[in-house]
Design a protein around this motif. Structure first.
Motif, mmCIF file in Angstrom:
data_model
loop_
_atom_site.group_PDB
_atom_site.id
_atom_site.type_symbol
_atom_site.label_atom_id
_atom_site.label_comp_id
_atom_site.label_asym_id
_atom_site.label_seq_id
_atom_site.Cartn_x
_atom_site.Cartn_y
_atom_site.Cartn_z
ATOM 1 N N LEU A 86 21.791 -23.730 78.460
ATOM 2 C CA LEU A 86 21.014 -24.587 79.365
ATOM 3 C C LEU A 86 19.602 -24.788 78.853
ATOM 4 C CD1 LEU A 86 22.014 -23.584 83.006
ATOM 5 C CD2 LEU A 86 22.674 -25.570 81.681
ATOM 6 N N HIS A 89 19.930 -27.214 76.029
ATOM 7 C CA HIS A 89 20.297 -28.536 76.569
ATOM 8 C C HIS A 89 19.052 -29.197 77.175
ATOM 9 C CE1 HIS A 89 22.760 -31.566 78.492
ATOM 10 N NE2 HIS A 89 22.706 -31.054 79.697
ATOM 11 N N THR A 90 18.304 -28.420 77.976
ATOM 12 C CA THR A 90 17.097 -28.962 78.615
ATOM 13 C C THR A 90 16.079 -29.377 77.560
ATOM 14 O OG1 THR A 90 17.478 -27.405 80.411
ATOM 15 C CG2 THR A 90 15.319 -28.451 80.351
ATOM 16 N N GLU A 93 17.223 -32.544 75.679
ATOM 17 C CA GLU A 93 17.072 -33.784 76.453
ATOM 18 C C GLU A 93 15.586 -34.125 76.553
ATOM 19 O OE1 GLU A 93 19.698 -35.494 77.087
ATOM 20 O OE2 GLU A 93 21.017 -33.858 76.538
ATOM 21 N N ARG A 98 15.074 -37.963 76.983
ATOM 22 C CA ARG A 98 16.183 -38.396 77.838
ATOM 23 C C ARG A 98 16.035 -37.789 79.230
ATOM 24 N NH1 ARG A 98 20.258 -38.681 73.054
ATOM 25 N NH2 ARG A 98 20.279 -36.428 73.042
ATOM 26 N N ARG A 103 17.722 -41.873 84.128
ATOM 27 C CA ARG A 103 18.257 -40.526 83.914
ATOM 28 C C ARG A 103 17.712 -39.519 84.917
ATOM 29 N NH1 ARG A 103 17.593 -41.830 77.828
ATOM 30 N NH2 ARG A 103 19.687 -41.707 77.008
ATOM 31 N N GLY A 110 19.953 -31.385 87.031
ATOM 32 C CA GLY A 110 19.957 -30.358 85.978
ATOM 33 C C GLY A 110 18.982 -29.232 86.301
ATOM 34 N N HIS A 190 25.473 -34.581 88.499
ATOM 35 C CA HIS A 190 24.729 -34.554 87.234
ATOM 36 C C HIS A 190 25.272 -35.569 86.217
ATOM 37 C CE1 HIS A 190 22.259 -32.610 84.242
ATOM 38 N NE2 HIS A 190 23.288 -32.424 83.449
ATOM 39 N N VAL A 198 30.963 -36.163 78.012
ATOM 40 C CA VAL A 198 31.648 -35.213 77.112
ATOM 41 C C VAL A 198 31.597 -33.835 77.780
ATOM 42 C CG1 VAL A 198 31.713 -34.284 74.774
ATOM 43 C CG2 VAL A 198 30.879 -36.591 75.169
ATOM 44 N N TYR A 302 26.299 -45.876 80.661
ATOM 45 C CA TYR A 302 25.706 -45.345 81.889
ATOM 46 C C TYR A 302 26.325 -45.932 83.161
ATOM 47 C CZ TYR A 302 22.543 -43.132 78.757
ATOM 48 O OH TYR A 302 22.043 -42.349 77.761
ATOM 49 N N ARG A 436 24.149 -42.333 73.836
ATOM 50 C CA ARG A 436 25.440 -41.637 73.927
ATOM 51 C C ARG A 436 26.550 -42.227 73.075
ATOM 52 N NH1 ARG A 436 27.697 -41.638 78.742
ATOM 53 N NH2 ARG A 436 28.773 -39.718 78.235
HETATM 54 C C1 HEM Z 1 25.431 -26.003 84.460
HETATM 55 C C2 HEM Z 1 24.508 -26.804 84.044
HETATM 56 C C3 HEM Z 1 24.724 -28.079 83.267
HETATM 57 C C4 HEM Z 1 25.875 -28.637 82.814
HETATM 58 C C5 HEM Z 1 27.293 -28.115 82.950
HETATM 59 C C6 HEM Z 1 25.508 -29.868 82.152
HETATM 60 C C7 HEM Z 1 26.396 -30.725 81.552
HETATM 61 C C8 HEM Z 1 26.078 -31.984 81.090
HETATM 62 C C9 HEM Z 1 27.015 -32.906 80.532
HETATM 63 C C10 HEM Z 1 28.483 -32.645 80.316
HETATM 64 C C11 HEM Z 1 26.336 -34.051 80.250
HETATM 65 C C12 HEM Z 1 26.912 -35.338 79.644
HETATM 66 C C13 HEM Z 1 26.727 -35.286 78.142
HETATM 67 C C14 HEM Z 1 27.213 -36.568 77.517
HETATM 68 O O1 HEM Z 1 28.377 -36.886 77.656
HETATM 69 O O2 HEM Z 1 26.403 -37.258 76.891
HETATM 70 C C15 HEM Z 1 24.959 -33.845 80.609
HETATM 71 C C16 HEM Z 1 23.969 -34.783 80.482
HETATM 72 C C17 HEM Z 1 22.653 -34.558 80.790
HETATM 73 N N1 HEM Z 1 22.090 -33.360 81.146
HETATM 74 FE FE1 HEM Z 1 23.119 -31.695 81.649
HETATM 75 N N2 HEM Z 1 24.154 -30.020 82.201
HETATM 76 C C18 HEM Z 1 23.627 -28.952 82.875
HETATM 77 C C19 HEM Z 1 22.302 -28.696 83.100
HETATM 78 C C20 HEM Z 1 21.270 -29.526 82.719
HETATM 79 C C21 HEM Z 1 19.878 -29.207 82.800
HETATM 80 C C22 HEM Z 1 19.323 -27.861 83.235
HETATM 81 C C23 HEM Z 1 19.182 -30.321 82.397
HETATM 82 C C24 HEM Z 1 17.696 -30.510 82.310
HETATM 83 C C25 HEM Z 1 16.882 -30.209 83.220
HETATM 84 C C26 HEM Z 1 20.130 -31.327 82.053
HETATM 85 C C27 HEM Z 1 19.817 -32.595 81.635
HETATM 86 C C28 HEM Z 1 20.737 -33.565 81.308
HETATM 87 C C29 HEM Z 1 20.425 -34.947 81.068
HETATM 88 C C30 HEM Z 1 19.035 -35.586 81.168
HETATM 89 C C31 HEM Z 1 21.627 -35.580 80.747
HETATM 90 C C32 HEM Z 1 21.827 -37.053 80.472
HETATM 91 C C33 HEM Z 1 21.819 -37.348 78.987
HETATM 92 C C34 HEM Z 1 21.880 -38.834 78.755
HETATM 93 O O3 HEM Z 1 21.704 -39.594 79.682
HETATM 94 O O4 HEM Z 1 22.055 -39.229 77.620
HETATM 95 N N3 HEM Z 1 21.393 -30.805 82.233
HETATM 96 N N4 HEM Z 1 24.824 -32.567 81.110
#
Ligand code: HEM
Ligand code: SF4
Ligand code: SF4
Length: 496
Positions: A86, A89-90, A93, A98, A103, A110, A190, A198, A302, A436
């Motif tokens: 996480l 990932h944070t 992004e 992003r 978003r 997130g 989310h 993905v 999107y 993406r």
């Molecule tokens: C259990 C926690 C989380 C899971 C399971 C998760 C999972 C995912 C998944 C599967 C995607 C789609 C990826 C793709 O297909 O491009 C995604 C996108 C995203 N996540 Fe998370 N995420 C989590 C937590 C977070 C956190 C903590 C943040 C930031 C604060 C975050 C920010 C983002 C953003 C901004 C996107 C959009 C990316 C885009 O629009 O291109 N996520 N997340």
């Protein structure tokens, strides 16, 4: 920061190849850890009893080491793994920008998911009720003492073994079991603005994660410290920095500084999406050209396009409608539409085709070099003066797009019709598109795997795809030189 992350990702590309680069799957890896936690958590939940928490966990670890013990260790290490993935990932992004505009929903949900994951980790340790749990119970209650919501300071519950209520464990157990379900719903929210998210890691990554978890579980099984005893202060029990970092911070800072810092950081995290104000104009449908074929909707990363029944008198059933609040202005729908029925303001297909003609007609064939039309995505060429070097190449003309997925098959044909000897397409590494799917869709279109297909008559040898990390922009010049040589070798340059 961005450059550093690109260098690290490029290193990972060399080690694992872009197809299996874990940095490109951080959302999916987080999902994987979450699923592993759910499965192992359900197993532990079956045995857990709130009236004798320490003994139950101890029995599982020792008497049922082959399954209960392994499940406990996997649960422990997967929770650390979730926090690491996480964090990455944070960060990823964030450094890629992003988080703003459309978003905001992914970002805000997130942040909530991150906070819940931390709460789950802390409450999980607490449930074991050993000395470590005693320490975090004391530290957490000290934190909660500062919150003016409780009638009695929560730390009073931990004055002695007698004052400790069974209700507290029941509540903790309930919290620890219910929050994952809240997370499931939040994960749904989310990803709801990402079409085809993905969620699944490639098999190799899934197997690697499971093997790593099993290995650490066998080599260093999760154990408890001594049983908690509120009549004694806990000696220094083992400390998990992934979850307990807040306690040392609290102990070194004064109360006002700690609370203003914590609320400040949380507030900034929540409002980040609204700090960046500039937003490029969104895509627009040219209704009279739209046949309602649905391809733009299928390709939009999107989910910003929907089809609705026709509102004009044309003989088609449906028409495309853009949902502006979701649109990233990436232009991928422009590349998806075979009917020139969708455009980005200021970059419509007519203007682009005019640009192609003007640019290519401006090339003088003094040195008999092949005429090359170079399509680049704005994201892929960021550093160093490579574009300036290319601009000085008299036989190469550049068109820059917000995303490479915006290229229409027709635009490629227009390039050849306007006299290009070769088309060079340069964009980000597969798996690393800012929007993406742009590079994936374009590659599939070029390989006849996705509509709109490229005209069969187009000589594929005269098209070069080059997917690179922005840290390798300097290699672009050499790649173009190589392409020039190949074009000349095919005898298809202007000299023939
Ligand atoms: C259990 C926690 C989380 C899971 C399971 C998760 C999972 C995912 C998944 C599967 C995607 C789609 C990826 C793709 O297909 O491009 C995604 C996108 C995203 N996540 Fe998370 N995420 C989590 C937590 C977070 C956190 C903590 C943040 C930031 C604060 C975050 C920010 C983002 C953003 C901004 C996107 C959009 C990316 C885009 O629009 O291109 N996520 N997340
Ligand atoms: S791809 Fe073009 S023609 Fe098809 S629905 Fe979308 S805008 Fe209309
Ligand atoms: S510009 Fe991008 S996000 Fe907007 S509708 Fe088109 S494909 Fe979807």
């Amino acid at each position: 920061m961005k450059k550093l992350s690109l260098y690290i990702e490029d290193w990972a590309n060399r080690c694992f190849s872009p197809r299996f680069n874990p940095f490109y799957y951080l959302g999916a890896i987080s999902t994987l850890f979450f699923i592993i936690l759910l499965i192992s958590g359900i197993y532990l939940f079956i045995f857990y009893r709130t009236n004798s928490p320490y003994q139950i966990v101890q029995d599982l670890t020792e008497k049922q080491w082959y399954l209960g013990g392994i499940m406990r260790s996997i649960h422990r290490y997967a929770s650390d793994g979730l926090i690491i993935s996480l964090l990455l990932h944070t960060l990823r992004e964030y450094v890629n920008g992003r988080y703003s505009h459309y978003r905001w929903l992914a970002w805000v949900s997130g942040v909530i998911l991150f906070i819940i994951s931390l709460i789950l980790g802390i409450s999980g340790y607490w449930l074991v009720w050993d000395q470590r749990a005693q320490l975090i119970a004391l530290k957490t209650s000290e934190l909660l003492n500062d919150v003016p919501l409780f009638i009695e300071p929560p730390s009073r519950s931990f004055l002695s073994n007698e004052s400790l209520s069974g209700m507290l464990f029941f509540l903790l157990h309930f919290l620890h079991s219910a929050l994952p379900f809240a997370m499931l719903i939040l994960i749904g929210i989310h990803i709801m603005r990402c079409s085809r998210p993905v969620l699944k890691t490639p098999k190799v990554i899934t197997i690697a994660v499971i093997i790593m978890l099993l290995m650490v579980s066998v080599i260093k099984p999760a154990t408890s410290a001594k049983p908690a005893d509120l009549n004694r202060l806990p000696l220094t029990p083992p400390f998990d920095w992934f979850f307990f970092f807040i306690y040392p911070v609290k102990s070194i800072l004064s109360k006002p500084i700690f609370w203003s810092m914590t609320t400040g950081v949380i507030m900034i995290l929540f409002i980040i999406p609204w700090i960046k104000r500039h937003r490029p104009p969104v895509a627009q449908v040219v209704l009279e050209n739209c046949t309602g074929c649905d391809q733009c909707n299928k390709d939009c990363p999107y989910g910003a396009i929907r089809l609705q029944p026709r509102t004009d008198r044309l003989a088609y059933k449906m028409e495309a409608v853009i949902m502006p609040e979701r649109c990233a202005a990436c232009g991928i729908c422009v590349g998806a539409c075979d009917f020139n029925a969708v455009n980005l303001p200021g970059m419509n297909d007519v203007q682009i085709k005019e640009d192609i003609i003007n640019l290519l007609s401006g090339i003088q064939r003094i040195d008999k070099k092949p005429k090359i039309l170079l399509w680049v995505c704005k994201q892929s060429i960021r550093f160093n003066g490579t574009l300036d070097i290319i601009k000085r190449m008299t036989n190469v003309k550049i068109i820059s797009l917000p995303c490479i997925g915006m290229i229409q098959s027709e635009m490629i044909e227009a390039g050849f019709n306007a006299g290009a000897d070769g088309i060079f397409i340069c964009s980000c590494v597969m798996g690393d598109c800012q929007y993406r799917k742009g590079n994936i869709w374009l590659q599939e279109r070029l390989r006849d795997k996705r509509p709109p297909l490229l005209n069969k008559r187009v000589d594929r040898r005269r098209i070069r795809e080059y997917w690179m990390s922005p840290v390798h922009t300097t290699r672009l010049v050499a790649e173009i030189d190589l392409f020039e040589e190949e074009l000349s070798a095919y005898h298809i340059s202007g000299s023939t």
